[in-house]
Design an enzyme around this catalytic site. Structure first.
Site, short mmCIF file in Angstrom:
data_model
loop_
_atom_site.label_atom_id
_atom_site.label_comp_id
_atom_site.label_asym_id
_atom_site.label_seq_id
_atom_site.Cartn_x
_atom_site.Cartn_y
_atom_site.Cartn_z
CB SER A 3 -25.72 -0.33 54.13
OG SER A 3 -26.47 0.32 53.12
CG ASP A 11 -28.52 7.04 57.57
OD1 ASP A 11 -29.32 6.92 56.62
OD2 ASP A 11 -27.60 6.23 57.78
CG HIS A 32 -28.83 3.34 55.60
ND1 HIS A 32 -27.75 4.14 55.89
CD2 HIS A 32 -28.42 2.44 54.67
CE1 HIS A 32 -26.71 3.73 55.17
NE2 HIS A 32 -27.08 2.71 54.42
#
Ligand SMILES: *[C@@H]1O[C@H](CO)[C@@H](O)[C@H](O)[C@H]1NC(C)=O
Ligand SMILES: *[C@@H]1O[C@H](CO)[C@@H](O)[C@H](O)[C@H]1NC(C)=O
Ligand SMILES: *[C@@H]1O[C@H](CO)[C@@H](O)[C@H](O)[C@H]1NC(C)=O
Length: 380
Positions: free
Chosen positions: A39, A338, A341
């Site tokens: 990610s 978040d 991240h």
């Protein structure tokens, strides 16, 4: 937060000076980027097959793209800043795109992906939420390659001018950590993770890769998700920045083994350039000197911008992108987006640091300096 010594302050001044005084536009070094990862680098693969994923919902994307793109941040990722600095367009995700989009490279990174294959992790009782591990991503590359160049010699020259990015391994540890397994047990995974990264690099070199950028782990002990999960009343568990010492040590252990392995690969493949992207060293300053770097002091460093409450604004029952969560007004005042991240602003800092450390020799054109460079330097 006090600076611990004048020498670390001086060091910071020098780093900030180097980072912000140099140009960030680096043209003509590479003609394309091939990216493998998770990610931290996914620009839309995960959400292509997983529309419910949190990164597919606003406020993800709100700062730069004004819509969610599948990037797990409010804006651009490190890989986006690197592409821009190299004068390339954003690298399109592999899933859902066509070969003609891949002239400047392709991104195989999938949010949630691991270096180890998912079946072997599951065999150890570690559940994994995507099967698109590093080996699968490498398979996509091998399958795609013949369609990107029409003869073996064309392929060689195309790959010679490409930058290969490999940034993976964090999730191999995230899944068991979130399961509550202890770091001692998880440490046994590290040599295997390094081995998988290494064999992927070797395969890429065999296919014709010459320039590789290999990312280490971030200071995960500073992430709101872990600060929440492993919250402790024992102050000895925390460093002066408020990060969890043992998890940062774990990340450094992975990075240490990774760098040793990269040294070995460099010796075995002297014609290649293997660059270590030292995410840890560049990112740790975000937590040590948040105010000086434009973030809102300790709270902006250790609490998420987007989240559902709690000391670190990280709440598993109200994750960013879903109901019950709220988003801060100015994401650039926060390091964490978040809880897992980073914000675009933090990624920009890391990317700039990596670019300055890694590509000095390939800087061929001075286009513009990063904004607010002068004020940052003089405010120190
Ligand atoms: C997002 O919106 C802002 C303000 O309306 C605009 O300046 C910017 O170009 C938009 N970004 C993209 C990628 O469309
Ligand atoms: C992973 O692959 C297995 C076997 O093909 C399949 O049963 C499972 O649903 C897959 N999991 C995910 C998350 O894609
Ligand atoms: C976490 O989210 C749930 C669901 O929205 C909410 O009920 C709970 O109060 C939140 N926890 C904290 C600490 O804010």
């Amino acid at each position: 937060m006090a600076l611990t010594s004048s020498s670390s302050c001086l060091q910071l001044v020098i780093i900030v000076f180097l980072l912000f005084h140099q140009t960030t536009e680096i043209l003509g070094c590479y003609t394309s980027i091939f990216s493998f990862g998770d990610s931290l680098a996914d620009t839309g693969n995960r959400v292509y097959y997983d529309a419910d994923n949190q990164c597919n919902h606003l406020p993800y994307g709100k700062t730069f793209f004004n819509q969610s793109t599948g990037r797990c941040s409010d804006g651009r990722l490190i890989i986006d800043f690197i592409a821009q600095a190299l004068g390339l367009s954003f690298i399109p995700p592999y899933l859902g795109h066509h070969n003609q989009d891949f002239k400047q490279g392709v991104n195989f990174a999938v949010a949630g992906a691991t270096a180890l294959d998912s079946a072997s992790l599951e065999k150890r009782g570690i559940p994994v939420d995507t099967n698109y591990s590093l080996e699968v991503q490498l398979g996509w590359f091998k399958q795609l390659l013949p369609s990107l160049c029409d003869s073996p010699s064309n392929c060689r020259s195309m790959l010679k001018n490409a930058l290969f990015f490999v940034g993976i391994g964090g999730n191999d540890y995230n899944y068991p950590l979130w399961e509550g397994k202890d770091t001692q047990e998880i440490q046994t995974l590290v040599p295997e993770v390094i081995n998988d990264i290494s064999s992927t690099i070797t395969t890429l070199i065999d296919e014709g890769a010459v320039s590789l950028l290999v990312a280490g782990d971030l200071p995960i002990g500073c992430l709101p998700s872990y600060l929440t999960t492993f919250e402790s009343t024992n102050l000895d568990n925390y460093d002066p920045s408020g990060c969890l010492k043992s998890l940062n040590e774990f990340a450094q252990f992975h990075n240490h083994l990774l760098q040793n392995e990269l040294n070995r690969l460099r010796e075995n493949h002297p014609h290649t350039t293997i660059i270590y992207a030292d995410y840890y060293t560049v990112a740790i300053d975000l937590y040590r000197f948040p105010k000086q770097l434009g973030f809102k002091g300790t709270s902006g460093a250790l609490t998420s911008c987007c989240g559902g409450g709690g000391i670190y604004n990280y709440n598993l029952s109200a994750k960013c992108g879903f109901g019950g969560s709220t988003c801060c007004d100015d994401p650039s005042s926060h390091v964490s987006w978040d809880g897992v991240h980073l914000t675009e602003a933090a990624y920009k800092w890391v990317a700039t640091g990596i670019l300055e450390r890694s590509f000095m020799s390939c800087i061929s054109s001075k286009q513009h300096t990063v904004d607010h460079s002068i004020s940052l330097v003089s405010s120190l």
